[in-house]
Design a protein around this motif. Structure first.
Motif, PDB file in Angstrom:
ATOM      1  N   TYR A   1     -59.692 -22.712  12.905  1.00 53.50           N
ATOM      2  CA  TYR A   1     -60.450 -21.518  12.526  1.00 53.50           C
ATOM      3  C   TYR A   1     -59.568 -20.275  12.423  1.00 53.50           C
ATOM      4  N   PRO A   2     -58.659 -20.037  13.396  1.00 50.98           N
ATOM      5  CA  PRO A   2     -57.749 -18.898  13.218  1.00 50.98           C
ATOM      6  C   PRO A   2     -56.890 -18.998  11.963  1.00 50.98           C
ATOM      7  N   SER A   3     -56.523 -20.229  11.576  1.00 47.80           N
ATOM      8  CA  SER A   3     -55.691 -20.380  10.373  1.00 47.80           C
ATOM      9  C   SER A   3     -56.449 -19.903   9.124  1.00 47.80           C
ATOM     10  N   TYR A   4     -57.752 -20.201   9.032  1.00 48.88           N
ATOM     11  CA  TYR A   4     -58.554 -19.738   7.895  1.00 48.88           C
ATOM     12  C   TYR A   4     -58.630 -18.206   7.896  1.00 48.88           C
ATOM     13  N   PHE A   5     -58.867 -17.650   9.078  1.00 45.89           N
ATOM     14  CA  PHE A   5     -59.016 -16.187   9.197  1.00 45.89           C
ATOM     15  C   PHE A   5     -57.737 -15.462   8.783  1.00 45.89           C
ATOM     16  N   PHE A   6     -56.603 -15.916   9.283  1.00 42.22           N
ATOM     17  CA  PHE A   6     -55.351 -15.208   9.004  1.00 42.22           C
ATOM     18  C   PHE A   6     -54.914 -15.359   7.548  1.00 42.22           C
ATOM     19  N   LEU A   7     -55.178 -16.518   6.933  1.00 44.65           N
ATOM     20  CA  LEU A   7     -54.826 -16.664   5.517  1.00 44.65           C
ATOM     21  C   LEU A   7     -55.651 -15.717   4.659  1.00 44.65           C
TER      22      LEU A   7
ATOM     23  N   ALA B   1     -64.636 -19.757   2.688  1.00 44.56           N
ATOM     24  CA  ALA B   1     -65.499 -20.873   2.303  1.00 44.56           C
ATOM     25  C   ALA B   1     -65.123 -22.136   3.081  1.00 44.56           C
ATOM     26  N   CYS B   2     -63.820 -22.363   3.274  1.00 42.81           N
ATOM     27  CA  CYS B   2     -63.363 -23.536   4.033  1.00 42.81           C
ATOM     28  C   CYS B   2     -63.850 -23.483   5.474  1.00 42.81           C
ATOM     29  N   ALA B   3     -63.785 -22.311   6.087  1.00 41.35           N
ATOM     30  CA  ALA B   3     -64.228 -22.174   7.477  1.00 41.35           C
ATOM     31  C   ALA B   3     -65.713 -22.482   7.613  1.00 41.35           C
ATOM     32  N   ILE B   4     -66.509 -22.026   6.659  1.00 43.44           N
ATOM     33  CA  ILE B   4     -67.955 -22.271   6.696  1.00 43.44           C
ATOM     34  C   ILE B   4     -68.248 -23.758   6.545  1.00 43.44           C
ATOM     35  N   VAL B   5     -67.607 -24.387   5.562  1.00 40.53           N
ATOM     36  CA  VAL B   5     -67.812 -25.823   5.330  1.00 40.53           C
ATOM     37  C   VAL B   5     -67.320 -26.635   6.527  1.00 40.53           C
ATOM     38  N   TYR B   6     -66.186 -26.238   7.085  1.00 40.65           N
ATOM     39  CA  TYR B   6     -65.617 -26.916   8.245  1.00 40.65           C
ATOM     40  C   TYR B   6     -66.585 -26.869   9.430  1.00 40.65           C
TER      41      TYR B   6
ATOM     42  N   ILE C   1     -60.723 -33.501   5.625  1.00 40.38           N
ATOM     43  CA  ILE C   1     -59.628 -32.570   5.886  1.00 40.38           C
ATOM     44  C   ILE C   1     -58.712 -32.454   4.668  1.00 40.38           C
ATOM     45  N   SER C   2     -58.632 -33.523   3.874  1.00 40.78           N
ATOM     46  CA  SER C   2     -57.830 -33.483   2.646  1.00 40.78           C
ATOM     47  C   SER C   2     -58.478 -32.589   1.596  1.00 40.78           C
ATOM     48  N   SER C   3     -59.811 -32.590   1.552  1.00 40.64           N
ATOM     49  CA  SER C   3     -60.524 -31.714   0.625  1.00 40.64           C
ATOM     50  C   SER C   3     -60.347 -30.247   1.010  1.00 40.64           C
ATOM     51  N   ILE C   4     -60.396 -29.990   2.310  1.00 45.77           N
ATOM     52  CA  ILE C   4     -60.138 -28.632   2.790  1.00 45.77           C
ATOM     53  C   ILE C   4     -58.714 -28.217   2.415  1.00 45.77           C
ATOM     54  N   ALA C   5     -57.772 -29.153   2.579  1.00 44.64           N
ATOM     55  CA  ALA C   5     -56.370 -28.871   2.252  1.00 44.64           C
ATOM     56  C   ALA C   5     -56.217 -28.510   0.775  1.00 44.64           C
ATOM     57  N   PHE C   6     -56.989 -29.144  -0.092  1.00 45.09           N
ATOM     58  CA  PHE C   6     -56.940 -28.837  -1.524  1.00 45.09           C
ATOM     59  C   PHE C   6     -57.284 -27.371  -1.772  1.00 45.09           C
ATOM     60  N   VAL C   7     -58.357 -26.897  -1.162  1.00 43.94           N
ATOM     61  CA  VAL C   7     -58.798 -25.516  -1.375  1.00 43.94           C
ATOM     62  C   VAL C   7     -57.787 -24.533  -0.787  1.00 43.94           C
TER      63      VAL C   7
END
Length: 410
Positions: free
Chosen positions: A284-290, A381-386, A221-227
């Motif tokens: 997932y909604p957070s990735y979409f809206f950003l 990309a984050c959503a896919i990896v997640y 989750i920290s790696s996702i946070a970086f991106v």
């Protein structure tokens, strides 16, 4: 009073929770206020290039990162009380140092040290607040606490951009000094309770192994946070410059007002969804809206679309930031919370830190619209990896607890 005893209190809005949340709000407010104007100041007053201006913004986060690495490890050894109080004092002194920055090199140094001070205080507040959140309300509590951070992320840049257009850099720094001075006084008054650690845990913290600096359970989750941090840094560092290019300077100040209003109304709901249904229903909604917000920025030529993008960015980055923190709380036990939260914010802050420099250099080859479009691809990309790789070990346990609570409510 130990952390375990404090966590047994079921009332979320207790005096300690409210006090540390307010302190955290002001600490982050000054950080975001200065972050959004530094690139412009570096270009206009120190004649820096956009890449150098981006580095002036980002080097602050490098100082923050080092503080999180060191303070996250030493927090319980030194004591939360001492870290909070003396970190606030150092934050104050390094904010005063902005009054003398004749060269870009000296600005780099002041920004780095100021970032270290900010990182120290915010690491302490992020750990201290967990002692005042009931264990049954982790998602809701962290979301309300995270609202202070998200509101600061909106109100700080709004104030910064308004002051930048109406006053001088000197006035902005004096204003920031006053805010940090009041916060420092509050930190010395606030009765922080240090937690008791075992001899085994103390020995672990005193060692220099990697797991005493970083918590591997929250590495993903920290790696996702970086991106996500890299993606959002395009907004934080370059919106002022982009707005000038679009001749939307006046309306751009309200970008962060819209951001703030959206997260204020949605944050309590996302916290309850997190606790009731699980993290996937908010992540997932957070990735979409950003992504949607950044794509809107890439095509905007009007004020209304700029403000709409602010709403989407708020739903995206604002939601991710606090719920990622809630994921860390659910993943680790009490003695590891400090290091876990430090690890998470290292990822997020590192993205915010290196993002302005990387994107600033990319601007030599890409226009601002293309830069925002590229940034918008990162949350996808984050959503896919997640989806592919993130399978929390506690998920089945959480599902069982939710089912049990549902049966009890029948």
């Amino acid at each position: 009073m130990s952390q375990i005893v404090e966590n047994s209190v079921e009332k979320l809005f207790n005096k300690g929770f409210i006090s540390i949340t307010v302190i955290n709000f002001v600490v982050y407010l000054v950080y975001y206020l200065l972050m959004v104007i530094i690139a412009v100041i570096a270009q206009d007053q120190l004649h820096a290039s956009l890449g150098q201006a981006g580095l002036a913004s980002g080097i602050y986060i490098i100082g923050t990162l080092l503080a999180r690495l060191f303070v996250g490890k030493k927090l319980e050894l030194v004591g939360r009380k001492a870290v909070l109080r003396y970190g606030a004092l150092f934050y104050l002194l390094t904010t005063i140092a902005y009054l003398y920055i004749p060269t870009i090199q000296l600005l780099y140094l002041v920004r780095f040290l100021n970032g270290f001070g900010y990182g120290t205080v915010s690491t302490a507040t992020n750990a201290i607040v967990t002692a005042y959140i009931p264990s049954s309300k982790h998602g809701e509590g962290i979301n309300y606490y995270g609202l202070s951070t998200s509101l600061a992320a909106a109100i700080g840049p709004f104030i910064g951009m308004i002051l930048l257009n109406t006053t001088s850099f000197y006035f902005i720094i004096i204003f920031s000094i006053v805010l940090i001075l009041l916060t420092t006084i509050a930190c010395f008054i606030f009765p922080v309770k240090n937690i008791q650690i075992t001899a085994e845990h103390r020995a672990m913290l005193e060692s220099w192994k990697l797991n005493t600096f970083l918590e591997k359970k929250v590495a993903f989750i920290s790696s996702i946070a970086f991106v996500i941090g890299v993606a959002y840094s395009c907004v934080l560092s370059f919106l002022s410059s982009y707005a000038k290019e679009l001749n939307l300077v006046a309306i751009s100040s309200f970008f962060f007002v819209v951001y703030a209003l959206v997260i204020t109304f949605t944050r309590p709901m996302t916290g309850r969804i997190f606790d009731a249904k699980g993290e996937r229903y908010v992540m997932y909604p957070s990735y979409f809206f950003l992504t949607l917000g950044l794509f809107c920025l890439s095509v905007t030529h009007s004020g209304w679309l700029l403000l709409l993008s602010g709403a989407f960015v708020g739903l995206g980055y604002g939601t991710f930031m606090s719920n990622g923190q809630a994921v860390c709380l659910k993943t680790c036990d009490g003695h590891h919370i400090g290091i876990a939260l430090s690890t998470y914010f290292i990822g997020l802050d590192l993205g915010l830190g290196v993002g302005p420099y990387i994107l600033g250099e990319l601007h030599q080859f890409l226009t601002f619209p293309k830069l925002y479009f590229v940034s918008g691809l990162l949350p996808i990309a984050c959503a896919i990896v997640y989806k592919l790789f993130y399978h929390p070990s506690y998920e089945k346990k959480e599902q069982a607890l939710r089912l049990q609570r549902a049966n009890q409510n029948k």
